[in-house]
Design an enzyme around this catalytic site. Structure first.
Site, short mmCIF file in Angstrom:
data_model
loop_
_atom_site.label_atom_id
_atom_site.label_comp_id
_atom_site.label_asym_id
_atom_site.label_seq_id
_atom_site.Cartn_x
_atom_site.Cartn_y
_atom_site.Cartn_z
CB ILE A 1 -2.07 -1.39 4.31
CG1 ILE A 1 -3.47 -1.48 3.67
CG2 ILE A 1 -1.87 -0.07 5.02
CD1 ILE A 1 -4.60 -1.24 4.66
CG ASP A 2 1.66 -5.89 4.30
OD1 ASP A 2 2.29 -5.48 3.33
OD2 ASP A 2 2.15 -6.02 5.44
CE LYS A 3 -4.74 -12.04 -0.41
NZ LYS A 3 -4.32 -13.31 -1.07
CB THR B 1 -2.74 -4.92 6.92
OG1 THR B 1 -1.63 -5.69 7.36
CG2 THR B 1 -2.94 -3.76 7.88
#
Length: 356
Positions: free
Chosen positions: A162-164, A166
């Protein structure tokens, strides 16, 4: 290192691990003098640092091809055959340094581990983020360390990402069998992933599906976009459901059918509802509301409470790679999103009559 380079590397890794493509890890061209032999035995002899058991698991899961087709372990290779070992992610290109970083472990057994990642933590080491990442923490916790040229790519223990900025649940494989089988579940879209997101605007329908191809934006390589042309981008499907309405923003649940880079962020923005606080996709400007200065200050305070895209990977469900039992995990919303929702509820309850 500048923030845009950090983000670019983060995006590149997203491509590598979330696009449901197969990447070549090893390739063998069988010599002209090679006697006929089972493919699992041949590979074990040529991959000395990889166990025959792991090779057989990879073959069973369809990751070993001769030519363009997957083969069975008893396939007999012959001179001229081209053997390819494929996986749903690229090989690493750097050393993994173990670091003693606290982990919020939701579940663990001999085969898998579920981690609740905080917002702001980078998942993989890369340019500008060589340490302090989730992978560094996992390497320490699991007692694993490898250089970039290791033949047995065991530090590919995270089978998704998952994104940084998120927060939420991530699935980790602790051994070869788990890694290969979990990667296959992500590849065929059988993993359940549900997110909570605060989006701008009052979403018209109580539920819906966004089926729109996503690809990199040619005008900005740090962004992704929806393509109307079915020949461009890659298939992306997001199902959403409204959970709570606040007039100017909406709390939604998003269920991923595919796992493209920035999928929820791009899809929701494409229908006019970018994520609250998402700088990349237009969520840090006031898109709905009043002209009053008090409202503008209220939004500013909301951004300070949750200074990121308001997105949390809340639910994760999968088939255990060894037992076959279905497991499902749920996580609480982090403090910043909880505070954001509390502030909106209070605002709605105290909204002046002329704003209703």
């Amino acid at each position: 290192m500048s923030d845009w380079l950090d983000e670019e590397f983060d995006n590149t890794l997203a491509d590598d691990r979330q696009e449901q493509e197969m990447f070549e890890h090893f390739r063998f061209e069988v010599d002209s003098g090679q006697a006929p032999i089972r493919i699992d035995k041949y590979m074990a002899e040529h991959m000395e640092d990889t166990s025959r058991h792991r090779i057989q698991l990879a073959i069973k899961e369809g990751y070993v091809h001769v030519g363009d087709r997957p083969v069975k372990a008893n396939f007999i290779i012959r001179p001229g055959d081209v053997i390819r070992f494929l996986m749903p992610y690229r090989r690493r290109g750097m050393e993994i340094i173990p670091q003693d970083i606290p982990l919020n472990i939701v579940y663990e057994d001999d085969d898998v581990l579920v981690v609740n990642k905080p917002a702001g933590m980078v998942v993989h080491p890369g340019h500008g983020n060589f340490d302090g990442t989730l992978i560094n923490a996992l390497a320490f916790y699991l007692g694993k360390s490898q250089g970039p040229d290791a033949e047995d790519d065991r530090m590919g223990i995270l089978v998704h990402r998952i994104d940084k900025d998120t927060s939420g649940l991530l699935l980790v494989a602790k051994n070869d069998e788990a890694q290969l089988r979990l990667a296959k579940q992500f590849f065929v879209h059988s993993i359940e992933r549900r997110y909570r997101a605060v989006v701008w605007g009052n979403v018209a329908e109580d539920e819906g599906t966004i089926d729109a191809n996503i690809g990199r934006d040619p005008n900005d390589r740090l962004r992704y976009k929806v393509y109307d042309d079915p020949q461009k981008g890659k298939t992306a499907i997001t199902h959403y459901r409204v959970l709570e309405r606040f007039g100017y923003v909406t709390l939604v649940e998003c269920r991923l059918e595919t796992g493209r880079t920035h999928q929820i962020r791009v899809h929701m923005a494409s229908i006019g509802h970018p994520l609250f606080g998402d700088e990349r996709y237009g969520g840090t400007s006031i898109r709905e509301g009043t002209i009053y200065s008090k409202y503008k200050q209220f939004i500013c305070n909301c951004f300070k409470l949750c200074p990121r895209q308001a997105l949390h990977a809340k639910t994760l469900g999968f088939e255990h790679p060894v037992s076959g039992k279905h497991l499902q995990f749920d996580s609480q919303l982090p403090e910043d999103m909880t505070a954001l929702l509390g502030k909106w509820r209070s605002y709605c309850n105290n909204m002046p009559l002329d704003e209703n």
